[in-house]
Design a protein around this motif. Structure first.
Motif: not given
Ligand code: ATP
Ligand code: MG
Length: 137
Positions: A41-42, A59, A62-63, A66-67
């Motif tokens: 998860t992010k 940011d 992290c995106e 979690a992609s």
């Protein structure tokens, strides 16, 4: 022998590069002693990369992590932490030595195919973040 935490990042799993990357590790004398595919998860990605929380790319990082699924693994060998980082190459693929994973496969400084622990203390923490004692022999 030493152990280190490695992550095959979403840009690489998406392009079916897990086997080619693992061959680079094994050819360098690193043994894959634990491995699993997970979808972070992010929030989990943010926790893992908490040390970078103040950086402008946090940011986005992290995106990205979690992609799509990643492969997390424990590599073992003499001087495994340094050896792994050698095989990975520089963070920015444009600066990575020929033959390294990032020189061959990375798409950009952010989407750079692999993560590797940078010191014995972080290796210990990062292995414990993903693997339980039961999963490690
Ligand atoms: P990693 O920690 O993933 O093994 P690293 O130790 O080579 O890589 P760090 O400086 O710890 O690099 O940065 C962590 C990750 O953050 C990088 O691997 C990359 O995915 C991302 N990153 C670093 N610098 C940038 C940047 N300038 N722009 C976008 N993303 C970046
Ligand atoms: Mg790092």
């Amino acid at each position: 022998t030493e152990r280190t935490l490695s992550i095959i990042k979403p840009d690489a799993t998406r392009r079916n590069l897990t086997g080619k990357i693992n061959a680079k590790f094994e050819d360098a004398g690193l043994r894959i002693v634990a491995q699993k595919r997970i979808h972070l998860t992010k929030a989990q990605a943010g926790q893992f990369y908490a040390v970078h929380a103040e950086r402008p790319f946090y940011d986005e990082l992290c995106e990205f992590m979690a992609s799509e699924p990643v492969v997390v693994q424990v590599l073992e060998g003499e001087g495994a932490i340094a050896k792994n980082r050698e095989v990975m190459g520089a963070t920015n693929p444009a600066e990575a030595d020929a033959g390294t994973i990032r020189a061959e496969f990375a798409e950009s400084v952010g989407e750079n195919s692999v993560h590797g622990s940078d010191a014995p203390e972080t290796a210990k923490e990062e292995i414990a973040f993903f693997f339980s004692g039961l999963e490690l022999v």
